[in-house]
Design a protein around this motif. Structure first.
Motif, PDB file in Angstrom:
ATOM      1  N   SER A   1       0.816  -1.211   0.000  1.00 11.36           N
ATOM      2  CA  SER A   1       0.000   0.000   0.000  1.00 11.36           C
ATOM      3  C   SER A   1       0.853   1.266   0.000  1.00 11.36           C
ATOM      4  N   LEU A   2       2.094   1.139   0.485  1.00 10.79           N
ATOM      5  CA  LEU A   2       3.008   2.284   0.467  1.00 10.79           C
ATOM      6  C   LEU A   2       3.713   2.426  -0.877  1.00 10.79           C
ATOM      7  N   GLY A   3       3.448   1.502  -1.778  1.00  8.52           N
ATOM      8  CA  GLY A   3       4.029   1.594  -3.115  1.00  8.52           C
ATOM      9  C   GLY A   3       5.406   0.992  -3.253  1.00  8.52           C
ATOM     10  N   LEU A   4       5.827   0.154  -2.293  1.00 12.04           N
ATOM     11  CA  LEU A   4       7.144  -0.472  -2.387  1.00 12.04           C
ATOM     12  C   LEU A   4       7.118  -1.563  -3.451  1.00 12.04           C
ATOM     13  N   SER A   5       8.190  -1.645  -4.214  1.00  9.87           N
ATOM     14  CA  SER A   5       8.294  -2.689  -5.227  1.00  9.87           C
ATOM     15  C   SER A   5       8.540  -4.030  -4.555  1.00  9.87           C
ATOM     16  N   ARG A   6       8.454  -5.120  -5.356  1.00 11.76           N
ATOM     17  CA  ARG A   6       8.668  -6.451  -4.792  1.00 11.76           C
ATOM     18  C   ARG A   6      10.073  -6.576  -4.221  1.00 11.76           C
ATOM     19  N   TYR A   7      11.051  -6.033  -4.930  1.00  9.64           N
ATOM     20  CA  TYR A   7      12.424  -6.086  -4.436  1.00  9.64           C
ATOM     21  C   TYR A   7      12.562  -5.303  -3.137  1.00  9.64           C
ATOM     22  N   GLN A   8      11.954  -4.119  -3.056  1.00 12.10           N
ATOM     23  CA  GLN A   8      12.021  -3.316  -1.840  1.00 12.10           C
ATOM     24  C   GLN A   8      11.327  -4.005  -0.681  1.00 12.10           C
ATOM     25  N   ARG A   9      10.186  -4.656  -0.943  1.00 16.41           N
ATOM     26  CA  ARG A   9       9.498  -5.379   0.118  1.00 16.41           C
ATOM     27  C   ARG A   9      10.369  -6.517   0.648  1.00 16.41           C
ATOM     28  N   PHE A  10      11.037  -7.192  -0.286  1.00 17.23           N
ATOM     29  CA  PHE A  10      11.896  -8.306   0.117  1.00 17.23           C
ATOM     30  C   PHE A  10      13.091  -7.803   0.919  1.00 17.23           C
ATOM     31  N   ARG A  11      13.740  -6.744   0.459  1.00 17.00           N
ATOM     32  CA  ARG A  11      14.964  -6.250   1.104  1.00 17.00           C
ATOM     33  C   ARG A  11      14.695  -5.544   2.429  1.00 17.00           C
ATOM     34  N   LEU A  12      13.605  -4.795   2.499  1.00 17.71           N
ATOM     35  CA  LEU A  12      13.356  -3.957   3.673  1.00 17.71           C
ATOM     36  C   LEU A  12      12.430  -4.599   4.708  1.00 17.71           C
ATOM     37  N   ILE A  13      11.530  -5.464   4.261  1.00 13.54           N
ATOM     38  CA  ILE A  13      10.527  -6.021   5.177  1.00 13.54           C
ATOM     39  C   ILE A  13      10.771  -7.501   5.455  1.00 13.54           C
ATOM     40  N   VAL A  14      10.873  -8.291   4.400  1.00  9.72           N
ATOM     41  CA  VAL A  14      10.911  -9.747   4.562  1.00  9.72           C
ATOM     42  C   VAL A  14      12.265 -10.232   5.089  1.00  9.72           C
ATOM     43  N   LEU A  15      13.339  -9.894   4.393  1.00 15.83           N
ATOM     44  CA  LEU A  15      14.655 -10.451   4.724  1.00 15.83           C
ATOM     45  C   LEU A  15      15.131 -10.105   6.136  1.00 15.83           C
ATOM     46  N   PRO A  16      15.047  -8.826   6.583  1.00 15.99           N
ATOM     47  CA  PRO A  16      15.536  -8.523   7.941  1.00 15.99           C
ATOM     48  C   PRO A  16      14.841  -9.319   9.032  1.00 15.99           C
ATOM     49  N   GLN A  17      13.551  -9.616   8.863  1.00 14.56           N
ATOM     50  CA  GLN A  17      12.826 -10.383   9.881  1.00 14.56           C
ATOM     51  C   GLN A  17      13.023 -11.888   9.694  1.00 14.56           C
ATOM     52  N   ALA A  18      13.079 -12.331   8.441  1.00 22.80           N
ATOM     53  CA  ALA A  18      13.204 -13.767   8.173  1.00 22.80           C
ATOM     54  C   ALA A  18      14.560 -14.311   8.579  1.00 22.80           C
ATOM     55  N   ILE A  19      15.581 -13.452   8.576  1.00 21.00           N
ATOM     56  CA  ILE A  19      16.927 -13.939   8.865  1.00 21.00           C
ATOM     57  C   ILE A  19      17.012 -14.511  10.270  1.00 21.00           C
ATOM     58  N   LYS A  20      16.188 -13.998  11.202  1.00 16.33           N
ATOM     59  CA  LYS A  20      16.185 -14.521  12.571  1.00 16.33           C
ATOM     60  C   LYS A  20      15.607 -15.936  12.624  1.00 16.33           C
ATOM     61  N   VAL A  21      14.708 -16.234  11.710  1.00 23.11           N
ATOM     62  CA  VAL A  21      14.138 -17.581  11.627  1.00 23.11           C
ATOM     63  C   VAL A  21      15.061 -18.500  10.846  1.00 23.11           C
TER      64      VAL A  21
END
Length: 275
Positions: A177-197
């Motif tokens: 909804s903020l207009g982030l691209s798929r790459y930006q969502r992956f780099r900024l949202i998904v990867l930083p949190q997923a790395i702990k798992v």
């Protein structure tokens, strides 16, 4: 009767007596190696394979991470072809023992690669620009590395997939909804949190590859196991040789486990502070 909550990182808050016992055992063996001529000779011979073991492990695991990430991303793609291809790869590779995969890559895959290479570059070879490639030109060490890469990439792909899918869908929708691209969502949202798992099982696989790298000795690669095998077969000192081989592997795997566990703890503490 209820169960008491256990502290994280240590089952019952006990002191690491097992580690102290291992340290005492390691020091005791080190003293024996230092003052016993036979064990000193065995250690000097077998330890020559440490460099090869480290190269095979680190190179194979780095390539397995890269390939596993690609397979995991393909498994979550919009294309049904990519998703099904990813699942096919994972299920096939996970069903083949590492030892069989080593033999297959070394004695089937390498000749097939040489045949394909010579076919593609046949015109250049006819003009004398390049020489034909022979099977013996393909290093046995690289055949082993490729086999380990393929074998572990399937398991690592599943680790990545589980980590990425652990992120709450609401965060992804908010990022969209903020207009982030798929790459930006992956780099900024998904990867930083997923790395702990992802990190704990990934570190376990890294330690497992250190042990599985011993399988490359079946191809004659001069790692720790191969050096021990050659020395034992020539001297008939099997007890001394394989005791030293086991000792070196224990030092490598337990030392690496402690380092990775410390990194995991620091990541968890950093995540707690950020929350």
């Amino acid at each position: 009767m209820g169960f008491q909550t256990l502290p994280r990182g240590n089952d019952k808050g006990d002191r690491p007596w097992w580690l102290m016992a291992l340290v005492v055992l390691a020091v005791g063996i080190a003293v024996i190696i230092a003052f016993n001529d036979i064990y000193s000779q065995v250690f000097a011979t077998v330890s020559r394979g440490i460099v090869i073991t480290v190269i095979v492990t680190f190179t194979g695991f780095a390539l397995a991470i890269a390939l596993g990430l690609l397979v995991a991303l393909a498994g979550m793609a919009d294309s049904i072809f990519l998703r099904q291809s990813s699942r096919f790869y994972i299920e096939v590779v996970r069903g083949i023992p590492i030892l069989v995969l080593l033999f297959y890559i070394a004695f089937v895959g390498a000749p097939a690669f040489v045949t394909a290479y010579n076919f593609v570059f046949a015109p250049l070879m006819a003009d004398g620009w390049i020489e034909p490639l022979l099977v013996r030109d393909v290093s046995l060490m690289w055949r082993a590395i490729i086999a380990l890469t393929i074998g572990y990439s399937a398991f690592i792909a599943e680790i990545f997939r589980a980590g990425f899918q652990s992120i709450d869908e609401g965060q992804i929708e908010a990022a969209m909804s903020l207009g982030l691209s798929r790459y930006q969502r992956f780099r900024l949202i998904v990867l930083p949190q997923a790395i702990k798992v992802i990190f704990p099982p990934l570190s376990n696989d890294f330690v497992a590859m250190v042990k599985d790298s011993s399988l490359v000795s079946v191809l004659g690669v001069a790692d720790i196991s191969q050096a021990g095998k050659i020395y034992a077969s020539g001297s008939f000192r099997f007890f001394e040789t394989y005791s030293i081989v086991a000792y070196i592997y224990l030092i490598l795997t337990i030392g690496l486990s402690l380092v990775l566990r410390r990194l995991e703890t620091r990541m968890r503490e950093k995540g707690t502070r950020n929350e």
